[in-house]
Motif scaffolding. Structure first.
Motif, mmCIF file in Angstrom:
data_model
loop_
_atom_site.group_PDB
_atom_site.id
_atom_site.type_symbol
_atom_site.label_atom_id
_atom_site.label_comp_id
_atom_site.label_asym_id
_atom_site.label_seq_id
_atom_site.Cartn_x
_atom_site.Cartn_y
_atom_site.Cartn_z
ATOM 1 N N ASN A 1 5.447 -64.839 24.788
ATOM 2 C CA ASN A 1 6.187 -65.863 23.375
ATOM 3 C C ASN A 1 5.208 -66.639 22.838
ATOM 4 N N ASP A 2 4.339 -66.739 23.717
ATOM 5 C CA ASP A 2 3.171 -67.431 22.123
ATOM 6 C C ASP A 2 2.358 -67.171 21.213
ATOM 7 N N GLY A 3 2.849 -65.777 20.912
ATOM 8 C CA GLY A 3 2.170 -65.356 20.593
ATOM 9 C C GLY A 3 0.676 -63.972 20.444
ATOM 10 N N LYS A 4 0.569 -64.051 22.036
ATOM 11 C CA LYS A 4 -0.451 -62.982 22.349
ATOM 12 C C LYS A 4 -0.214 -61.992 22.666
ATOM 13 N N ALA A 5 -0.609 -60.903 22.350
ATOM 14 C CA ALA A 5 -0.785 -59.555 22.202
ATOM 15 C C ALA A 5 -1.049 -59.574 23.344
ATOM 16 N N THR A 6 -0.476 -58.461 24.612
ATOM 17 C CA THR A 6 -1.127 -58.367 25.992
ATOM 18 C C THR A 6 -1.111 -56.655 26.319
ATOM 19 N N ALA A 7 -0.434 -55.566 25.098
ATOM 20 C CA ALA A 7 -0.740 -54.429 25.171
ATOM 21 C C ALA A 7 -0.220 -53.684 24.021
ATOM 22 N N ILE A 8 -1.779 -52.628 23.986
ATOM 23 C CA ILE A 8 -0.737 -51.440 22.937
ATOM 24 C C ILE A 8 -1.616 -50.254 23.347
ATOM 25 N N GLU A 9 -0.441 -49.120 23.051
ATOM 26 C CA GLU A 9 -0.290 -47.999 23.234
ATOM 27 C C GLU A 9 -0.243 -46.709 22.259
ATOM 28 N N THR A 10 -0.183 -45.996 21.756
ATOM 29 C CA THR A 10 -0.234 -45.074 21.200
ATOM 30 C C THR A 10 0.374 -43.958 22.085
ATOM 31 N N VAL A 11 1.630 -43.103 20.996
ATOM 32 C CA VAL A 11 3.005 -42.655 21.241
ATOM 33 C C VAL A 11 2.629 -42.180 20.379
ATOM 34 N N ARG A 12 2.549 -41.487 21.161
ATOM 35 C CA ARG A 12 2.778 -39.527 20.671
ATOM 36 C C ARG A 12 4.059 -38.489 21.536
ATOM 37 N N VAL A 13 5.136 -38.294 20.828
ATOM 38 C CA VAL A 13 6.700 -37.703 21.170
ATOM 39 C C VAL A 13 6.817 -36.165 20.110
ATOM 40 N N GLN A 14 6.545 -34.965 20.815
ATOM 41 C CA GLN A 14 6.525 -34.099 20.063
ATOM 42 C C GLN A 14 7.923 -33.515 20.334
ATOM 43 N N VAL A 15 8.364 -33.506 18.979
ATOM 44 C CA VAL A 15 9.820 -32.166 19.089
ATOM 45 C C VAL A 15 9.644 -31.392 18.224
ATOM 46 N N GLU A 16 11.389 -30.515 18.961
ATOM 47 C CA GLU A 16 11.132 -29.093 18.097
ATOM 48 C C GLU A 16 11.164 -29.164 16.999
ATOM 49 N N SER A 17 10.700 -27.669 16.095
ATOM 50 C CA SER A 17 11.148 -28.011 14.616
ATOM 51 C C SER A 17 12.717 -27.605 14.783
ATOM 52 N N PRO A 18 13.374 -27.679 13.182
ATOM 53 C CA PRO A 18 14.805 -26.954 13.186
ATOM 54 C C PRO A 18 15.570 -25.325 13.727
ATOM 55 N N ALA A 19 13.627 -25.494 13.382
ATOM 56 C CA ALA A 19 13.474 -23.472 13.677
ATOM 57 C C ALA A 19 13.767 -22.834 15.078
ATOM 58 N N GLN A 20 12.919 -23.982 15.381
ATOM 59 C CA GLN A 20 12.734 -23.777 16.748
ATOM 60 C C GLN A 20 14.065 -24.111 17.845
ATOM 61 N N GLN A 21 14.349 -24.790 17.156
ATOM 62 C CA GLN A 21 15.833 -25.314 17.936
ATOM 63 C C GLN A 21 16.514 -24.117 18.124
ATOM 64 N N GLU A 22 16.816 -23.461 16.805
ATOM 65 C CA GLU A 22 17.810 -22.432 16.937
ATOM 66 C C GLU A 22 17.464 -21.023 17.358
ATOM 67 N N GLU A 23 16.011 -20.829 17.468
ATOM 68 C CA GLU A 23 15.664 -19.982 18.578
ATOM 69 C C GLU A 23 16.272 -19.854 19.711
ATOM 70 N N ASN A 24 15.999 -21.579 20.432
ATOM 71 C CA ASN A 24 16.135 -21.636 21.628
ATOM 72 C C ASN A 24 17.426 -21.112 22.224
ATOM 73 N N GLU A 25 18.558 -21.537 20.694
ATOM 74 C CA GLU A 25 19.383 -21.576 21.469
ATOM 75 C C GLU A 25 19.961 -20.168 21.181
ATOM 76 N N HIS A 26 19.554 -19.105 21.281
ATOM 77 C CA HIS A 26 19.755 -17.272 20.800
ATOM 78 C C HIS A 26 19.310 -16.861 21.873
ATOM 79 N N VAL A 27 18.011 -17.348 22.539
ATOM 80 C CA VAL A 27 17.596 -16.499 23.848
ATOM 81 C C VAL A 27 18.345 -16.781 24.912
#
Ligand SMILES: [Fe+2]
Length: 273
Positions: free
Chosen positions: A247-273
């Motif tokens: 709250n004093d305005g000082k940043a204490t951490a920064i981290e990169t975020v990467r979240v992989q997601v399935e494409s709609p086509a992949q999702q459909e394929e997985n549903e049919h397996v």
């Protein structure tokens, strides 16, 4: 009390929106994120942000959408941005332009100021005011009122972005670069407690040219014949940086975020397996 802010990289086209839809809600909950700021100027086909897409992105969990040199590309946004204070255009456009470049809000009882600026180099179609001089003025004004200041700097050159970071070190809580759509490896807390990264990447296809299919882009470079770029659905990822600010305005951490997601086509394929 502190605040945790997620800065999402540029959302590129429908694959980018689908990525946000698949991943953001859960990430927001899991990481206890207080505020989500995303660069949205490529959400409509990679070139601009239409009204309907902006409204969809707010429903998916984004609080503030920022812009850049493409913010006015879609006609309905020129009108809509004037009415929606949660969509920012760079503050260094002429003052009378539709929309605004600064947003004041309260997060966890902390006063927060979000500022969107556009770099001055390598944008041949825009001729905006000096982003550095304006940044100094806007940040000083916000700090008079004890605001936590978050800067989204949409710029083409790494020199401008790192210069902005050092200039505002100790004044802004975060200086986050966008536009190049490539996650840079320099996320760090600067000497005077400002979180900085040159570019926070993109949401959408990672094995692509800026979110577009490489085959079309290769042909464009060889033939020099302009054709429409094709949105790419391969290897979708939500990409950005997570920043903690006291709250004093000082940043204490920064981290990169990467979240992989399935494409709609992949999702459909997985549903049919
Ligand atoms: Fe841009």
């Amino acid at each position: 009390m502190s605040i945790r802010v997620l800065f999402l990289g540029e959302i590129v086209g429908k694959p980018g929106i689908a990525t946000v839809k698949s991943a953001l809600r859960k990430l927001r909950e899991d990481k206890k994120i207080d505020l989500v700021i995303a660069n949205g100027e490529g959400a409509t086909g990679g070139f601009g942000l239409g009204r309907a897409h902006s409204m969809q992105l707010f429903k998916l969990g984004i609080d503030i959408l920022t812009g850049g040199e493409k913010i006015y590309y879609k006609k309905d946004m020129v009108e809509f941005i004037a009415k929606n204070p949660n969509i920012l255009r760079p503050a260094n456009y002429p003052q009378q332009n539709p929309g605004r470049g600064v947003k004041y809000l309260t997060v966890n009882e902390q006063k927060v100021c979000v500022i969107n600026l556009l770099g001055n180099a390598d944008f041949p179609r825009t001729h905006l005011g000096n982003s550095f001089a304006l940044a100094q003025m806007l940040v000083d004004k916000a700090r008079e009122d004890n605001q936590i200041v978050l800067i989204q700097y949409h710029a083409s050159t790494t020199a401008e972005k790192s210069t902005m970071g050092y200039m505002l070190d100790g004044k802004a809580s975060a200086v986050i670069g966008t536009h190049t759509k490539i996650l840079s490896g320099d996320a760090r807390i600067l000497k005077h407690h400002t979180a900085f990264i040159t570019d926070n990447g993109r949401c959408g296809s990672q094995t692509s040219v800026g979110g577009f299919s490489s085959s079309t882009e290769i042909n464009k470079f060889i033939t020099q014949i302009p054709v429409r770029s094709n949105e790419c659905w391969d290897d979708l990822e939500l990409v950005g940086v997570l920043v903690d600010v006291e709250n004093d305005g000082k940043a204490t951490a920064i981290e990169t975020v990467r979240v992989q997601v399935e494409s709609p086509a992949q999702q459909e394929e997985n549903e049919h397996v």
